[in-house]
Design a protein around this motif. Structure first.
Motif, PDB file in Angstrom:
ATOM      1  N   PHE A  49       0.997  -0.934  -0.034  1.00 24.82           N
ATOM      2  CA  PHE A  49       0.021  -0.025   0.008  1.00 24.82           C
ATOM      3  C   PHE A  49       0.865   1.417   0.038  1.00 24.82           C
ATOM      4  N   VAL A  50       2.104   1.307   0.438  1.00 24.02           N
ATOM      5  CA  VAL A  50       3.002   2.462   0.753  1.00 24.02           C
ATOM      6  C   VAL A  50       3.208   3.011  -0.814  1.00 24.02           C
ATOM      7  N   ARG A  51       3.164   4.368  -0.983  1.00 24.35           N
ATOM      8  CA  ARG A  51       3.495   5.105  -2.181  1.00 24.35           C
ATOM      9  C   ARG A  51       4.917   4.618  -2.866  1.00 24.35           C
ATOM     10  N   ARG A  52       4.939   4.390  -4.112  1.00 18.05           N
ATOM     11  CA  ARG A  52       6.052   3.833  -4.676  1.00 18.05           C
ATOM     12  C   ARG A  52       6.665   4.698  -6.010  1.00 18.05           C
ATOM     13  N   LEU A  53       7.636   4.781  -6.296  1.00 18.54           N
ATOM     14  CA  LEU A  53       8.369   5.302  -7.283  1.00 18.54           C
ATOM     15  C   LEU A  53       8.733   4.149  -8.378  1.00 18.54           C
ATOM     16  N   VAL A  54       9.219   3.153  -8.009  1.00 20.29           N
ATOM     17  CA  VAL A  54       9.510   1.975  -8.856  1.00 20.29           C
ATOM     18  C   VAL A  54       8.896   0.544  -8.594  1.00 20.29           C
ATOM     19  N   THR A  55       8.932  -0.083  -9.280  1.00 18.58           N
ATOM     20  CA  THR A  55       7.958  -1.445  -9.109  1.00 18.58           C
ATOM     21  C   THR A  55       8.851  -2.264  -7.859  1.00 18.58           C
ATOM     22  N   PRO A  56       8.194  -2.587  -6.776  1.00 18.68           N
ATOM     23  CA  PRO A  56       8.921  -3.456  -5.638  1.00 18.68           C
ATOM     24  C   PRO A  56       9.253  -4.659  -5.976  1.00 18.68           C
ATOM     25  N   VAL A  57       9.952  -5.281  -5.234  1.00 14.95           N
ATOM     26  CA  VAL A  57       9.973  -6.728  -5.109  1.00 14.95           C
ATOM     27  C   VAL A  57       8.869  -7.181  -4.041  1.00 14.95           C
ATOM     28  N   TYR A  58       7.827  -7.728  -4.824  1.00 12.68           N
ATOM     29  CA  TYR A  58       6.660  -8.040  -3.743  1.00 12.68           C
ATOM     30  C   TYR A  58       6.838  -8.951  -2.636  1.00 12.68           C
ATOM     31  N   PRO A  59       6.382  -8.786  -1.663  1.00 10.60           N
ATOM     32  CA  PRO A  59       6.380  -9.378  -0.468  1.00 10.60           C
ATOM     33  C   PRO A  59       6.670 -10.985  -0.413  1.00 10.60           C
ATOM     34  N   VAL A  60       5.879 -11.795  -1.023  1.00  7.23           N
ATOM     35  CA  VAL A  60       6.079 -13.157  -1.215  1.00  7.23           C
ATOM     36  C   VAL A  60       7.302 -13.313  -1.873  1.00  7.23           C
ATOM     37  N   PRO A  81      31.400  -8.736  12.678  1.00  9.05           N
ATOM     38  CA  PRO A  81      29.796  -8.324  12.176  1.00  9.05           C
ATOM     39  C   PRO A  81      29.420  -9.248  10.904  1.00  9.05           C
ATOM     40  N   VAL A  82      28.178  -9.252  10.662  1.00  2.00           N
ATOM     41  CA  VAL A  82      27.725  -9.929   9.609  1.00  2.00           C
ATOM     42  C   VAL A  82      27.440  -8.714   8.515  1.00  2.00           C
ATOM     43  N   GLU A  83      27.834  -8.555   7.465  1.00  2.38           N
ATOM     44  CA  GLU A  83      27.638  -7.629   6.559  1.00  2.38           C
ATOM     45  C   GLU A  83      26.892  -8.335   5.289  1.00  2.38           C
ATOM     46  N   VAL A  84      25.861  -7.693   4.856  1.00  7.56           N
ATOM     47  CA  VAL A  84      25.181  -8.068   3.760  1.00  7.56           C
ATOM     48  C   VAL A  84      25.132  -6.729   2.760  1.00  7.56           C
ATOM     49  N   LEU A  85      25.274  -7.134   1.260  1.00  7.99           N
ATOM     50  CA  LEU A  85      25.094  -6.250   0.255  1.00  7.99           C
ATOM     51  C   LEU A  85      23.812  -6.376  -0.547  1.00  7.99           C
ATOM     52  N   GLU A  86      23.267  -5.277  -0.524  1.00 12.43           N
ATOM     53  CA  GLU A  86      21.974  -4.995  -1.430  1.00 12.43           C
ATOM     54  C   GLU A  86      22.231  -4.434  -2.642  1.00 12.43           C
ATOM     55  N   ALA A  87      22.408  -4.699  -4.027  1.00  9.52           N
ATOM     56  CA  ALA A  87      22.636  -3.772  -4.915  1.00  9.52           C
ATOM     57  C   ALA A  87      21.410  -3.730  -5.856  1.00  9.52           C
ATOM     58  N   GLY A  88      20.670  -2.290  -5.855  1.00  8.20           N
ATOM     59  CA  GLY A  88      19.595  -2.075  -6.510  1.00  8.20           C
ATOM     60  C   GLY A  88      18.355  -1.660  -5.245  1.00  8.20           C
ATOM     61  N   THR A  89      18.632  -0.953  -4.413  1.00 10.32           N
ATOM     62  CA  THR A  89      17.536  -0.581  -3.366  1.00 10.32           C
ATOM     63  C   THR A  89      16.133  -0.414  -3.958  1.00 10.32           C
ATOM     64  N   GLY A  90      16.037   0.463  -5.074  1.00  9.48           N
ATOM     65  CA  GLY A  90      14.643   0.510  -5.703  1.00  9.48           C
ATOM     66  C   GLY A  90      13.614   0.969  -4.551  1.00  9.48           C
ATOM     67  N   HIS A  91      12.584   0.391  -4.525  1.00  6.70           N
ATOM     68  CA  HIS A  91      11.697   0.675  -3.698  1.00  6.70           C
ATOM     69  C   HIS A  91      11.808   0.292  -2.130  1.00  6.70           C
ATOM     70  N   GLY A  92      12.534  -0.455  -1.806  1.00  4.24           N
ATOM     71  CA  GLY A  92      13.084  -0.645  -0.257  1.00  4.24           C
ATOM     72  C   GLY A  92      12.397  -1.659   0.157  1.00  4.24           C
ATOM     73  N   SER A  93      11.557  -2.410  -0.383  1.00  4.48           N
ATOM     74  CA  SER A  93      10.939  -3.717   0.021  1.00  4.48           C
ATOM     75  C   SER A  93      11.803  -4.776   0.165  1.00  4.48           C
ATOM     76  N   LEU A  94      12.654  -5.199  -0.412  1.00  9.23           N
ATOM     77  CA  LEU A  94      13.619  -6.184  -0.066  1.00  9.23           C
ATOM     78  C   LEU A  94      14.424  -5.769   1.150  1.00  9.23           C
ATOM     79  N   THR A  95      14.842  -4.404   1.120  1.00 12.21           N
ATOM     80  CA  THR A  95      15.610  -3.985   2.115  1.00 12.21           C
ATOM     81  C   THR A  95      15.100  -4.094   3.473  1.00 12.21           C
ATOM     82  N   LEU A  96      13.621  -3.911   3.451  1.00  7.89           N
ATOM     83  CA  LEU A  96      12.992  -4.130   4.695  1.00  7.89           C
ATOM     84  C   LEU A  96      13.245  -5.688   5.200  1.00  7.89           C
ATOM     85  N   TYR A  97      12.952  -6.799   4.337  1.00  9.87           N
ATOM     86  CA  TYR A  97      13.109  -8.205   4.623  1.00  9.87           C
ATOM     87  C   TYR A  97      14.342  -8.384   5.206  1.00  9.87           C
TER      88      TYR A  97
END
Length: 332
Positions: free
Chosen positions: A67-78, A103-119
């Motif tokens: 439901f949150v406003r988006r600028l790009v297509t998200p990686v959908y929750p499922v 420390p555990v360090e993880v890289l995400e390349a392509g933040t986009g909408h931020g949906s995968l970032t949250l997960y």
């Protein structure tokens, strides 16, 4: 933020903006003051001036992303939840030995909408020493994604995230130099155009047995990445299709994607070379020393169970140094 569900028609659910005193939110049947929502509990009722009743709820992570406003297509929750599960990220919760652990360090390349970032950040959140480096080449996308992450449950998953405006190749080279050539990433995910261009830069930053996932809309992009890592320090562990949909039979499907030798064409080339060369002990000797190698790709779905999801996901794992020169080419 709050989720408002009409009592008589829950299909018209809407998500408010961050709740601020003395502001209003427009619904499809009139305005609702934020003052009427602030201080209420979940499942309390608020009413518009037109008499339409809405039930208040706290959005789940899935509902928030939808439901949150988006600028790009998200990686959908499922899909996002499944990707995080496949990466199998493990962190140690905060305890007395936390300071002694790397420390555990993880890289995400392509933040986009931020949906995968949250997960991803939710998977890392048990540990204060876990860090998610996320980057996007677009400053506007990165800034918007930061707001998306910050506005979910008052930024509960924001402390783990480091936002960057960069491409992963440049960032990995800079970090590799700053850390004096010491690998530091346990996992990486590439969700951007041309992921094959960045695989080797990411590979150098991966710890032994580290995993990099590639998320693409088409299997042809996966094929390019699989072909590029042949003979390198990475090997393709699995390729999965996320067909989308939630009906019966929809879900993940495994694919066999690998370089291969074409048997029929290879046999013909061996025969031609054998006719033009002196006798040898065996056709395999001719093949190894004289014959050109005909190579193609195996690219087909495999038989197996399905789960749920939209796109193609490949997992590459960092080899040990002893395995880097082993070939994975087979014949078909």
């Amino acid at each position: 933020m709050a989720l408002l569900r009409p009592v008589t028609d829950p299909t018209k659910t809407c998500l408010t903006r961050p709740l601020t005193p003395h502001t209003t939110f427009d619904t499809y049947r009139g305005k609702i003051s934020h003052n009427d929502i602030i201080g209420k509990q979940a499942r309390d009722i608020v009413t518009t001036p037109k008499g339409v009743k809405f039930r208040i709820a706290f959005p789940t992570l899935e509902e928030y992303i939808v439901f949150v406003r988006r600028l790009v297509t998200p990686v959908y929750p499922v899909d996002a939840a499944t990707i995080v599960s496949l990466l199998d990220i493990h962190v140690v919760p905060n305890d007395r030995n936390a300071e002694e652990q790397e420390p555990v360090e993880v890289l995400e390349a392509g933040t986009g909408h931020g949906s995968l970032t949250l997960y991803l950040s939710r998977a890392l959140s048990p540990s204060p020493r876990a860090v998610l480096h996320t980057m996007d080449i677009s400053p506007s996308h990165s800034a918007h994604a930061q707001k998306v992450v910050a506005n979910f449950r008052r930024g509960i998953y924001l402390p783990n995230v480091r936002f960057n405006v960069s491409d992963p190749g440049t960032w990995c080279r800079e970090q590799f130099s700053l850390r004096k050539g010491k690998p530091f990433l346990t996992h990486a995910i590439l969700d951007l155009p041309g992921p094959d261009e960045y695989l080797f830069d990411v590979m150098r930053c991966l710890k032994p047995d580290g995993v990099v996932g590639v998320w693409c809309p088409s299997v042809s992009q996966i094929m390019v990445s699989v072909g590029k890592v042949k003979g390198s320090g990475l090997f393709c562990e699995r390729v999965l299709e996320f067909p989308g949909g939630t009906g019966v039979g929809a879900g993940l499907r495994a694919w066999d994607v690998r370089p291969a030798l074409i048997r029929a064409k290879l046999k013909k080339e061996v025969e031609v070379v054998a006719e033009l060369t002196p006798p040898v002990s065996s056709p395999s000797e001719v093949l190894s020393e004289k014959a050109p190698v005909s190579e193609a790709f195996v690219c087909r779905p495999t038989v197996g169970d399905r789960l749920v999801g939209g796109g193609f996901f490949a997992m590459f794992r960092r080899k040990s140094e002893d395995d880097c020169n082993h070939s994975t080419t087979t014949a078909v």
